[in-house]
Write a protein that holds these residues in place. Structure first.
Motif, PDB file in Angstrom:
ATOM      1  N   UNK A   9       9.598 -15.509  -1.562  1.00  0.00           N
ATOM      2  CA  UNK A   9       9.840 -15.391  -2.991  1.00  0.00           C
ATOM      3  C   UNK A   9       9.201 -14.177  -3.661  1.00  0.00           C
ATOM      4  N   UNK A  10       7.889 -13.998  -3.607  1.00  0.00           N
ATOM      5  CA  UNK A  10       7.271 -12.882  -4.317  1.00  0.00           C
ATOM      6  C   UNK A  10       6.113 -12.339  -3.480  1.00  0.00           C
ATOM      7  N   UNK A  11       6.124 -11.031  -3.209  1.00  0.00           N
ATOM      8  CA  UNK A  11       5.049 -10.358  -2.487  1.00  0.00           C
ATOM      9  C   UNK A  11       4.470  -9.294  -3.408  1.00  0.00           C
ATOM     10  N   UNK A  12       3.203  -9.470  -3.764  1.00  0.00           N
ATOM     11  CA  UNK A  12       2.569  -8.597  -4.753  1.00  0.00           C
ATOM     12  C   UNK A  12       1.443  -7.784  -4.111  1.00  0.00           C
ATOM     13  N   UNK A  13       1.811  -6.796  -3.314  1.00  0.00           N
ATOM     14  CA  UNK A  13       0.827  -5.957  -2.631  1.00  0.00           C
ATOM     15  C   UNK A  13       0.291  -4.846  -3.531  1.00  0.00           C
ATOM     16  N   UNK A  75      18.707 -11.400   7.177  1.00  0.00           N
ATOM     17  CA  UNK A  75      18.608 -10.491   6.029  1.00  0.00           C
ATOM     18  C   UNK A  75      17.551 -11.009   5.055  1.00  0.00           C
ATOM     19  N   UNK A  76      16.589 -10.159   4.682  1.00  0.00           N
ATOM     20  CA  UNK A  76      15.509 -10.610   3.809  1.00  0.00           C
ATOM     21  C   UNK A  76      15.956 -10.846   2.368  1.00  0.00           C
ATOM     22  N   UNK A  77      15.209 -11.707   1.685  1.00  0.00           N
ATOM     23  CA  UNK A  77      15.414 -12.007   0.274  1.00  0.00           C
ATOM     24  C   UNK A  77      14.048 -12.201  -0.372  1.00  0.00           C
ATOM     25  N   UNK A  78      13.879 -11.724  -1.581  1.00  0.00           N
ATOM     26  CA  UNK A  78      12.626 -11.936  -2.291  1.00  0.00           C
ATOM     27  C   UNK A  78      12.344 -10.814  -3.269  1.00  0.00           C
ATOM     28  N   UNK A  79      11.143 -10.870  -3.864  1.00  0.00           N
ATOM     29  CA  UNK A  79      10.698  -9.879  -4.830  1.00  0.00           C
ATOM     30  C   UNK A  79       9.417  -9.236  -4.323  1.00  0.00           C
ATOM     31  N   UNK A  80       9.288  -7.924  -4.547  1.00  0.00           N
ATOM     32  CA  UNK A  80       8.103  -7.168  -4.143  1.00  0.00           C
ATOM     33  C   UNK A  80       7.633  -6.324  -5.318  1.00  0.00           C
ATOM     34  N   UNK A  81       6.329  -6.165  -5.446  1.00  0.00           N
ATOM     35  CA  UNK A  81       5.808  -5.173  -6.385  1.00  0.00           C
ATOM     36  C   UNK A  81       5.981  -3.808  -5.729  1.00  0.00           C
ATOM     37  N   UNK A  82       5.964  -2.766  -6.535  1.00  0.00           N
ATOM     38  CA  UNK A  82       6.206  -1.397  -6.066  1.00  0.00           C
ATOM     39  C   UNK A  82       5.008  -0.514  -6.373  1.00  0.00           C
ATOM     40  N   UNK A  83       4.960   0.681  -5.777  1.00  0.00           N
ATOM     41  CA  UNK A  83       3.877   1.616  -6.097  1.00  0.00           C
ATOM     42  C   UNK A  83       3.805   1.989  -7.579  1.00  0.00           C
ATOM     43  N   UNK A  84       4.932   2.016  -8.280  1.00  0.00           N
ATOM     44  CA  UNK A  84       4.945   2.221  -9.732  1.00  0.00           C
ATOM     45  C   UNK A  84       4.762   0.853 -10.383  1.00  0.00           C
ATOM     46  N   UNK A  85       3.721   0.677 -11.183  1.00  0.00           N
ATOM     47  CA  UNK A  85       3.380  -0.634 -11.744  1.00  0.00           C
ATOM     48  C   UNK A  85       4.503  -1.258 -12.570  1.00  0.00           C
ATOM     49  N   UNK A  86       5.429  -0.452 -13.083  1.00  0.00           N
ATOM     50  CA  UNK A  86       6.513  -0.960 -13.921  1.00  0.00           C
ATOM     51  C   UNK A  86       7.791  -1.267 -13.145  1.00  0.00           C
ATOM     52  N   UNK A  87       7.819  -0.985 -11.849  1.00  0.00           N
ATOM     53  CA  UNK A  87       9.016  -1.233 -11.030  1.00  0.00           C
ATOM     54  C   UNK A  87       8.912  -2.556 -10.284  1.00  0.00           C
ATOM     55  N   UNK A  88      10.042  -3.211 -10.153  1.00  0.00           N
ATOM     56  CA  UNK A  88      10.178  -4.445  -9.400  1.00  0.00           C
ATOM     57  C   UNK A  88      11.189  -4.190  -8.293  1.00  0.00           C
TER      58      UNK A  88
END
Length: 160
Positions: A9-13, A75-88
């Motif tokens: 579901x959500x990966x917030x690295x 095939x993967x599914x989910x949400x990840x944080x990105x190097x830019x704090x405002x990008x999903x």
């Protein structure tokens, strides 16, 4: 999300300025702003994610619907944080979408995506496709490999 398909579901690295949740199919949610990625996608094969952006005036809450790439358990599914704090980053059946949560009309489409690796040491999100690798940084696509392929030696072919 369709329970038959795998999900992380959500990966917030990476640090992020937004909050998001993946909505189950059929759950009603009517925000003031709705976005479908890509714009020409049909609702039938889509995944829905609700994003809570920064306070009003800097983005705000919106509903994002992402087209499903492949209905395949690999095939993967989910949400990840990105190097830019405002990008999903949303991955839906191997189709990747990088969305600017302050201006959700601004997005990038990455496909196919078979794996996602946050490389926090170098501030990159690495996408692994069938034949390429792509590194996504705080300013967008930083690097993409040339087409990768497997060479089989003559010895290996003859041993079959």
């Amino acid at each position: 999300m369709d329970p038959a398909l795998p999900s992380r579901p959500v990966t917030l690295a990476f640090p992020h300025s937004w909050d998001a949740e993946v909505l189950r199919r059929g759950r009603s949610f009517k925000p003031l702003r709705c976005f479908t990625y890509p714009r020409e996608a049909e609702e039938g094969g889509a995944r829905r994610a609700r994003s809570h952006g920064p306070p009003c005036g800097q983005g705000g809450e919106f509903l994002a619907t992402f087209a499903l790439g492949f209905a395949d358990s690999a095939a993967p599914c989910g949400l990840w944080s990105c190097p830019n704090v405002d990008d999903l980053c949303a991955i839906s059946g191997g189709y990747g979408y990088i969305v600017n949560t302050l201006d959700p009309a601004q997005f990038a489409h990455v496909r196919p995506v078979l794996e996602v690796w946050p490389v926090t040491k170098h501030n990159l999100l690495l996408f692994v496709g069938h034949y390429t690798l792509m590194a996504w940084g705080a300013n967008g696509a930083e690097w993409q490999s040339p087409r990768l392929f497997l060479r089989r030696s003559a010895h290996r072919r003859d041993s079959r």
